[in-house]
Write a protein that holds these residues in place. Structure first.
Motif, short mmCIF file in Angstrom:
data_model
loop_
_atom_site.label_atom_id
_atom_site.label_comp_id
_atom_site.label_asym_id
_atom_site.label_seq_id
_atom_site.Cartn_x
_atom_site.Cartn_y
_atom_site.Cartn_z
N GLN A 99 -35.53 -2.08 -29.38
CA GLN A 99 -34.31 -1.19 -30.24
C GLN A 99 -35.23 -0.29 -31.08
O GLN A 99 -35.05 0.82 -31.14
CB GLN A 99 -33.60 -2.26 -31.20
CG GLN A 99 -32.61 -1.43 -31.90
CD GLN A 99 -31.36 -1.13 -31.16
OE1 GLN A 99 -30.73 -2.05 -30.55
NE2 GLN A 99 -31.06 0.12 -31.15
N ALA A 100 -36.59 -0.59 -31.58
CA ALA A 100 -37.20 0.26 -32.35
C ALA A 100 -37.69 1.32 -31.64
O ALA A 100 -38.39 2.30 -32.27
CB ALA A 100 -38.20 -0.68 -33.05
N CYS A 101 -37.99 1.14 -30.43
CA CYS A 101 -38.72 2.22 -29.71
C CYS A 101 -37.98 3.52 -29.40
O CYS A 101 -38.60 4.56 -29.12
CB CYS A 101 -38.95 1.42 -28.23
SG CYS A 101 -37.88 1.51 -26.94
N GLY A 102 -36.71 3.46 -29.61
CA GLY A 102 -35.91 4.69 -29.49
C GLY A 102 -35.48 5.36 -28.24
O GLY A 102 -35.12 6.19 -28.00
N ASN A 103 -35.31 4.29 -27.21
CA ASN A 103 -35.08 4.66 -25.95
C ASN A 103 -34.04 3.43 -25.25
O ASN A 103 -34.47 2.41 -25.13
CB ASN A 103 -36.53 4.60 -24.91
CG ASN A 103 -35.99 5.11 -23.48
OD1 ASN A 103 -35.24 4.72 -22.96
ND2 ASN A 103 -36.56 6.30 -23.22
N SER A 104 -32.94 4.00 -25.03
CA SER A 104 -31.57 3.05 -24.55
C SER A 104 -32.02 2.26 -23.34
O SER A 104 -31.64 1.21 -23.09
CB SER A 104 -30.43 3.79 -24.84
OG SER A 104 -30.38 4.82 -23.91
N VAL A 105 -32.68 3.16 -22.46
CA VAL A 105 -32.92 2.69 -21.31
C VAL A 105 -33.89 1.67 -21.16
O VAL A 105 -33.88 0.67 -20.32
CB VAL A 105 -33.38 3.87 -20.20
CG1 VAL A 105 -33.73 3.27 -18.77
CG2 VAL A 105 -32.52 4.73 -20.00
N LEU A 106 -35.04 1.74 -21.92
CA LEU A 106 -35.74 0.83 -22.18
C LEU A 106 -35.32 -0.68 -22.78
O LEU A 106 -35.69 -1.86 -22.42
CB LEU A 106 -37.11 1.11 -22.85
CG LEU A 106 -37.93 2.15 -22.11
CD1 LEU A 106 -39.10 2.89 -22.90
CD2 LEU A 106 -38.53 1.54 -20.96
N LEU A 107 -34.43 -0.29 -23.71
CA LEU A 107 -33.82 -1.46 -24.38
C LEU A 107 -32.85 -2.25 -23.38
O LEU A 107 -32.91 -3.24 -23.16
CB LEU A 107 -32.92 -0.88 -25.68
CG LEU A 107 -31.84 -2.16 -26.35
CD1 LEU A 107 -32.62 -2.99 -26.89
CD2 LEU A 107 -30.91 -1.19 -27.23
N ASP A 108 -32.42 -1.42 -22.61
CA ASP A 108 -31.45 -2.25 -21.56
C ASP A 108 -32.35 -3.16 -20.53
O ASP A 108 -31.95 -3.99 -20.21
CB ASP A 108 -30.69 -0.96 -20.60
CG ASP A 108 -29.61 -1.74 -19.85
OD1 ASP A 108 -28.81 -2.62 -20.02
OD2 ASP A 108 -29.90 -1.60 -18.42
N THR A 109 -33.47 -2.32 -20.23
CA THR A 109 -34.51 -2.93 -19.34
C THR A 109 -34.89 -4.34 -19.88
O THR A 109 -34.76 -5.45 -19.13
CB THR A 109 -35.59 -2.21 -19.04
OG1 THR A 109 -35.03 -0.85 -18.42
CG2 THR A 109 -36.38 -3.00 -18.13
N VAL A 110 -35.26 -4.27 -21.18
CA VAL A 110 -35.92 -5.54 -22.07
C VAL A 110 -34.51 -6.57 -21.89
O VAL A 110 -35.13 -7.83 -21.96
CB VAL A 110 -36.44 -5.32 -23.23
CG1 VAL A 110 -36.60 -6.42 -24.04
CG2 VAL A 110 -37.53 -4.27 -23.08
N GLN A 111 -33.44 -6.06 -22.28
CA GLN A 111 -32.29 -7.01 -22.33
C GLN A 111 -32.05 -7.75 -20.97
O GLN A 111 -31.55 -8.82 -20.89
CB GLN A 111 -31.08 -6.35 -22.74
CG GLN A 111 -31.23 -5.84 -24.18
CD GLN A 111 -29.95 -4.97 -24.60
OE1 GLN A 111 -29.27 -4.33 -23.89
NE2 GLN A 111 -29.60 -4.99 -25.91
N ARG A 112 -32.28 -6.93 -19.81
CA ARG A 112 -32.28 -7.84 -18.47
C ARG A 112 -33.48 -8.66 -18.25
O ARG A 112 -33.20 -9.60 -17.38
CB ARG A 112 -32.25 -6.47 -17.59
CG ARG A 112 -30.57 -5.82 -17.52
CD ARG A 112 -30.66 -4.43 -16.42
NE ARG A 112 -31.25 -4.98 -14.88
CZ ARG A 112 -30.16 -5.30 -14.41
NH1 ARG A 112 -28.68 -5.72 -14.76
NH2 ARG A 112 -30.13 -5.71 -13.16
N PHE A 113 -34.57 -8.20 -18.75
CA PHE A 113 -35.70 -9.39 -18.41
C PHE A 113 -35.18 -10.54 -19.34
O PHE A 113 -35.58 -11.65 -18.82
CB PHE A 113 -36.86 -8.59 -19.26
CG PHE A 113 -37.47 -7.78 -18.55
CD1 PHE A 113 -37.62 -7.63 -17.38
CD2 PHE A 113 -38.50 -6.82 -19.58
CE1 PHE A 113 -38.32 -6.60 -16.66
CE2 PHE A 113 -39.03 -5.91 -18.75
CZ PHE A 113 -39.23 -5.58 -17.36
N TRP A 114 -34.57 -10.42 -20.31
CA TRP A 114 -33.90 -11.61 -21.06
C TRP A 114 -32.89 -12.20 -20.27
O TRP A 114 -32.59 -13.56 -20.62
CB TRP A 114 -33.79 -11.56 -22.54
CG TRP A 114 -35.08 -11.28 -23.27
CD1 TRP A 114 -35.85 -10.42 -23.48
CD2 TRP A 114 -35.84 -12.63 -23.68
NE1 TRP A 114 -37.08 -10.93 -24.14
CE2 TRP A 114 -37.06 -12.11 -24.16
CE3 TRP A 114 -35.42 -14.07 -23.83
CZ2 TRP A 114 -37.81 -13.07 -24.68
CZ3 TRP A 114 -36.47 -14.73 -24.39
CH2 TRP A 114 -37.55 -14.32 -24.74
#
Length: 240
Positions: A157-172
């Protein structure tokens, strides 16, 4: 008449299917011990991580039994549970655990670096709160899963990139699937939790001082160590 398109399979599912066929044919009889993981990898011409993922899938299906300190035994020539979906891209819950870990090393290291550059006060507080939750869960002798997920999601969330946030959430989503859960049964224990908490602290420390390179290295080190823990010898897994 149109020719149906062949559906590709993840490698671990292909390996699991080969082993199923060998069990069904009697090559590996019920009650017999399978060759060691490293020997299967050589015989099948694949990597040990892919063999491990296949064995975990077969255990989830009830076809084999892993006896820590002894070996892996054929329990049934037929799956006791429905086979995992075979289409690539079905759901993250069916992604291979060690393949996911390898992807996380690449992606989340850069996510941590971006977080160090972009984190706001509220983001830092969310990361600290998640780490504290991990410590509290571990202190109660619980797997610190909720705190762990919250920690990595807060950094994304802190990284500021919604695509990367979505990617990390999919990892989880994958992390909470049946294959990861079974692998965790063997290789997650209080000592591994404490090691992970220490590694998380190093990531937080780097993000707090806005050191992108240190955050990248700390996250990379953490995820490489996590991959190593999940790849440990079955004989080193605590008895369940």
């Amino acid at each position: 008449m149109p020719i149906p398109t062949a559906e590709p399979q993840r490698l671990y599912r292909q390996i699991a299917e080969q082993l199923r066929q060998l069990m069904a044919s009697g090559e590996f009889a019920v009650g017999s011990r399978l060759p060691a993981e490293r020997d299967l990898a050589v015989q099948l011409g694949v990597s040990r991580p892919s063999v491990r993922e296949a064995l975990i899938a077969l255990e989830v299906e009830g076809m084999i039994e892993v006896r820590t300190g002894s070996g892996i035994y054929v329990q049934s020539a037929k799956a006791l549970k429905p086979a995992l979906p075979k289409k690539v891209g079905d759901t993250p819950a069916e992604w291979g655990p060690l393949e996911v870990m390898s992807a996380r090393i690449l992606v989340e290291s850069e996510v941590a670096a971006l977080a160090a550059q972009n984190a706001q006060k509220k983001d830092l507080q969310a990361i600290r709160t998640a780490l504290q939750k991990m410590k509290q869960e571990a202190a109660r002798d619980e797997v610190p899963r909720q705190g762990d997920e919250a920690f990595h999601e807060a950094i994304a969330q802190a990284c500021g990139n919604s695509v990367l946030l979505d990617t990390v959430q999919r990892f989880w989503e994958a992390r909470n699937g049946p294959l990861f859960a079974r692998l965790g049964d063997y290789f997650e224990h209080p000592a591994s939790w404490q090691a992970a908490i220490t590694e998380h602290q190093a990531v937080l420390d780097a993000i707090e001082v806005s050191n992108a390179n240190a955050a990248r290295k700390a996250m990379q080190k953490h995820l490489k160590q996590a991959h190593k823990r999940y790849s440990a010898s079955w004989r080193r897994a605590p008895a369940r």
